[in-house]
Write a protein that holds these residues in place. Structure first.
Motif, short mmCIF file in Angstrom:
data_model
loop_
_atom_site.label_atom_id
_atom_site.label_comp_id
_atom_site.label_asym_id
_atom_site.label_seq_id
_atom_site.Cartn_x
_atom_site.Cartn_y
_atom_site.Cartn_z
N ASN A 81 0.86 -1.18 0.00
CA ASN A 81 0.00 0.00 0.00
C ASN A 81 0.89 1.23 0.00
O ASN A 81 1.53 1.55 1.00
CB ASN A 81 -0.90 -0.02 1.24
N GLY A 82 0.94 1.92 -1.12
CA GLY A 82 1.73 3.14 -1.25
C GLY A 82 0.85 4.36 -1.33
O GLY A 82 1.12 5.27 -2.12
N SER A 83 -0.21 4.38 -0.52
CA SER A 83 -1.11 5.53 -0.51
C SER A 83 -0.84 6.40 0.71
O SER A 83 -0.51 5.91 1.79
CB SER A 83 -2.57 5.09 -0.54
N GLY A 84 -1.01 7.71 0.53
CA GLY A 84 -0.67 8.67 1.57
C GLY A 84 -1.84 9.00 2.48
O GLY A 84 -2.99 8.67 2.21
N ARG A 85 -1.50 9.68 3.55
CA ARG A 85 -2.47 10.02 4.59
C ARG A 85 -2.77 11.51 4.60
O ARG A 85 -1.98 12.33 4.14
CB ARG A 85 -1.92 9.60 5.96
N ALA A 86 -3.93 11.83 5.17
CA ALA A 86 -4.26 13.23 5.41
C ALA A 86 -3.31 13.80 6.45
O ALA A 86 -2.85 13.09 7.35
CB ALA A 86 -5.70 13.36 5.90
N PRO A 87 -2.98 15.10 6.37
CA PRO A 87 -2.14 15.70 7.41
C PRO A 87 -2.78 15.58 8.78
O PRO A 87 -4.01 15.50 8.90
CB PRO A 87 -2.01 17.16 6.96
N ALA A 88 -1.95 15.55 9.80
CA ALA A 88 -2.44 15.31 11.16
C ALA A 88 -3.51 16.31 11.58
O ALA A 88 -4.42 15.99 12.35
CB ALA A 88 -1.27 15.34 12.14
N ALA A 89 -3.42 17.53 11.09
CA ALA A 89 -4.36 18.58 11.50
C ALA A 89 -5.63 18.64 10.65
O ALA A 89 -6.48 19.50 10.87
CB ALA A 89 -3.67 19.94 11.46
N ALA A 90 -5.79 17.72 9.69
CA ALA A 90 -6.97 17.73 8.84
C ALA A 90 -8.23 17.47 9.67
O ALA A 90 -8.21 16.66 10.60
CB ALA A 90 -6.84 16.67 7.74
N SER A 91 -9.32 18.11 9.30
CA SER A 91 -10.54 18.02 10.10
C SER A 91 -11.77 18.15 9.21
O SER A 91 -11.97 19.18 8.55
CB SER A 91 -10.57 19.10 11.17
N ALA A 92 -12.61 17.11 9.21
CA ALA A 92 -13.89 17.20 8.51
C ALA A 92 -14.79 18.24 9.15
O ALA A 92 -15.50 18.98 8.45
CB ALA A 92 -14.56 15.83 8.51
N GLU A 93 -14.75 18.31 10.46
CA GLU A 93 -15.59 19.28 11.18
C GLU A 93 -15.27 20.71 10.76
O GLU A 93 -16.17 21.53 10.56
CB GLU A 93 -15.41 19.11 12.68
N ALA A 94 -13.97 20.99 10.60
CA ALA A 94 -13.57 22.34 10.19
C ALA A 94 -14.10 22.67 8.80
O ALA A 94 -14.56 23.79 8.55
CB ALA A 94 -12.06 22.47 10.24
N LEU A 95 -14.05 21.70 7.88
CA LEU A 95 -14.56 21.96 6.53
C LEU A 95 -16.08 22.09 6.53
O LEU A 95 -16.64 22.92 5.80
CB LEU A 95 -14.11 20.85 5.58
N ARG A 96 -16.75 21.28 7.35
CA ARG A 96 -18.20 21.43 7.44
C ARG A 96 -18.57 22.81 7.99
O ARG A 96 -19.53 23.45 7.52
CB ARG A 96 -18.79 20.34 8.33
N ALA A 97 -17.79 23.29 8.95
CA ALA A 97 -18.05 24.60 9.54
C ALA A 97 -17.89 25.72 8.52
O ALA A 97 -18.51 26.78 8.64
CB ALA A 97 -17.12 24.83 10.73
N GLU A 98 -17.07 25.48 7.49
CA GLU A 98 -16.88 26.46 6.43
C GLU A 98 -17.96 26.35 5.36
O GLU A 98 -17.95 27.10 4.37
CB GLU A 98 -15.50 26.28 5.78
N GLY A 99 -18.88 25.42 5.55
CA GLY A 99 -19.98 25.28 4.61
C GLY A 99 -19.78 24.23 3.53
O GLY A 99 -20.61 24.11 2.63
N HIS A 100 -18.71 23.46 3.61
CA HIS A 100 -18.44 22.45 2.58
C HIS A 100 -19.23 21.17 2.86
O HIS A 100 -19.32 20.72 4.00
CB HIS A 100 -16.95 22.11 2.54
N GLN A 101 -19.77 20.57 1.80
CA GLN A 101 -20.42 19.26 1.90
C GLN A 101 -19.52 18.15 1.41
O GLN A 101 -19.73 16.98 1.74
CB GLN A 101 -21.72 19.27 1.10
#
Length: 525
Positions: A81-101
């Motif tokens: 598996n040579g797939s990368g990860r989201a950065p440690a500080a990534a947050s779905a909640e933060a993007l939802r708070a910005e209005g993103h679906q």
């Protein structure tokens, strides 16, 4: 045997070694590596890295990969598996708070840490013969000297190129205009990065000046990536998943790839007598489309980061397939599965190599959408993938974006085994289509006895949320019959994906097939 009065291509036959991939320069490079004494892993790495120069809209060192492979004298299939990860500080909640679906496709938030370079270094050290410096030399040369743009690449460039932004425009266009067939694409910045990796290994990419160049591009656009995220990038070995289909066993990479979807799809199709149907007829296409909808609905519910895929056994169980098959009405289409995210793409490269020792490598490598995120680093021109768009922002979903997680991936390498022996490493590019493409290719061979090239050439269909996409190779009455069954038939502007495969016969003969939907070929010696 094909009709030699008609346009087409023959399969490629050889005995010592073979490569099938989507660009001739990469196929030739792989064969050169084999003839120099390298093995299949060496050849696949060398060809894959070069494909980032030959098909820059499809892949590059800012992307991810998945690999299935065997070792000499051992039919055990292994996975990396040579797939990368989201950065440690990534947050779905933060993007939802910005209005993103959904995760914004062409934002720094969609960029997961590229892991392909770590995978190349690991595979070369563990399973190669020649050393990374030898494997990267062809790509370094072509990145410096340039590669003529091939017709399919030129066809893709205008559509994909609209996503380029900032330094991406500088490095991957002619003053904002797409490159055309025969123009020379050069990437001197990437050549320098590869030279540093050849000398110093993975640290030359994930630490120091190169990593700082990528971080600067991301942070300037609001990315939460940090140096520690890049330094921690790591590929890992894992165990494949598999399922039987009549006389064959389909072997796939486990989640976070969608390979299990292809197995479930074939498990559903096993409840129907496909072999008695017209391989290009409406009856087969209807059953396949309905099975696809059901299998992809399961994919969207279950497949995620390996640590968050909790119901894989349920997805692969015969009982699940039987229950889903019973939902299919042979005379009426059902609604399509809702997409997990809007991140549907078609942009991937695939390469497969078999060497004289019959080591087999199935290797897929991608930046997700055309030109990935469209974000490139300033100094070195490293184009960054937008694989993070494969996450969902749905709270509590197994595939919800979170720091350190891997998203669900559409790219999947495949292998076919029969009677305990690996008989065909293969891949079918084409984003979400890939699971359907794997199942259809296997069915073409197992149910209809097609040879490798014929199985690849056969026209394709794909049921996705937009409707039933039908290539122009089907007869008009087939489209009409499918419409009568309730399908929203769509003729897509682009062909569906592209396949590459090598059949390993009992005699040891190698038979390669390469898709005319791409620019590549199968070469052997």
């Amino acid at each position: 045997m094909r009709d030699f009065h008609m346009p087409g291509r023959s399969g490629t036959y050889a005995t010592n070694g073979m490569c099938a991939t989507s660009h001739p320069l990469a196929a030739k490079t792989a064969i050169d590596i084999l003839e120099r004494g390298g093995n299949a892993m060496d050849a696949a790495i060398a060809g894959a890295v070069l494909l980032g120069m030959c098909e820059p809209q499809m892949t590059g060192i800012g992307g991810d990969c998945f690999v299935l492979f065997t070792t000499p004298g051992d039919q055990t299939i292994r996975a990396l598996n040579g797939s990368g990860r989201a950065p440690a500080a990534a947050s779905a909640e933060a993007l939802r708070a910005e209005g993103h679906q959904t995760v914004p496709l062409h934002s720094a938030h969609a960029v997961t840490v590229p892991c392909a370079i770590d995978a190349f270094c690991r595979l070369s050290a563990d399973h190669g013969r020649l050393g990374l410096d030898a494997l990267l030399a062809p790509a370094i040369r072509y990145a410096d000297e340039g590669v003529p743009v091939a017709p399919r690449v030129a066809f893709d460039w205008p559509r994909a190129g609209v996503t380029l932004q900032g330094h991406g425009i500088t490095h991957f266009s002619r003053s904002g205009k797409p490159l055309t067939t025969g123009e020379i694409f050069r990437a001197p910045g990437q050549a320098e990065v590869l030279r540093r990796i050849a000398r110093n290994g993975r640290s030359a990419f994930y630490e120091g000046e190169v990593a700082e160049d990528m971080l600067a591009a991301l942070n300037a656009l609001g990315g939460v990536h940090e140096a520690a995220d890049f330094a921690a990038a790591e590929s890992n070995y894992t165990n494949p998943v598999s399922g039987d289909y009549k006389t064959a066993t389909l072997v796939e990479h486990p989640p976070n790839g969608q390979g299990a979807t292809a197995i479930l799809l074939l498990n559903i199709l096993s409840h129907f007598e496909l072999a008695a149907m017209d391989p290009l007829g409406a009856e087969r296409l209807h059953i396949e489309a309905e099975a696809t909808k059901l299998a992809y609905d399961a994919r969207n519910r279950f497949i995620a980061d390996p640590d968050h895929t909790a119901r894989l056994d349920h997805m692969l169980s015969p009982e699940t397939a039987a229950r889903l098959a019973a939902l299919i009405d042979p005379k009426r289409a059902m609604a399509a599965a809702e997409p997990l995210t809007e991140a549907v793409h078609r942009d991937t490269i695939y390469i497969t190599v078999v060497d004289r020792d019959r080591m087999a490598v199935s290797f897929i490598y991608s930046i997700f959408h055309g030109f990935g995120s469209g974000i490139a680093s300033e100094k070195f021109g490293i184009l960054l993938q937008n694989r993070g768009a494969g996450f969902t922002l749905e709270a509590g979903h197994p595939n919800e974006l979170a720091g350190g997680k891997r998203p669900m991936h559409t790219i999947i390498p495949g292998m076919l085994a029969e009677n305990g022996r690996v008989t065909m490493p293969f891949g079918v590019m084409g984003g979400a289509y890939q699971s359907t493409g794997h199942a259809r290719l296997v069915s073409n061979i197992v149910d209809f006895g097609m040879d490798v090239q014929a199985a690849i050439d056969a026209p394709r269909a794909f049921a996705d949320p937009a409707g039933l996409k039908l290539e122009r190779g089907f007869a008009p009455e087939v489209a009409a019959r499918l419409a009568d069954l309730g399908h929203e038939v769509i003729v897509p502007p682009e062909a569906l994906g592209g396949a590459q495969a090598i059949r390993i016969h009992d005699s040891g003969l190698l038979e390669g097939g390469s898709d005319a939907r791409k620019d590549g070929c199968a070469l052997g010696y």
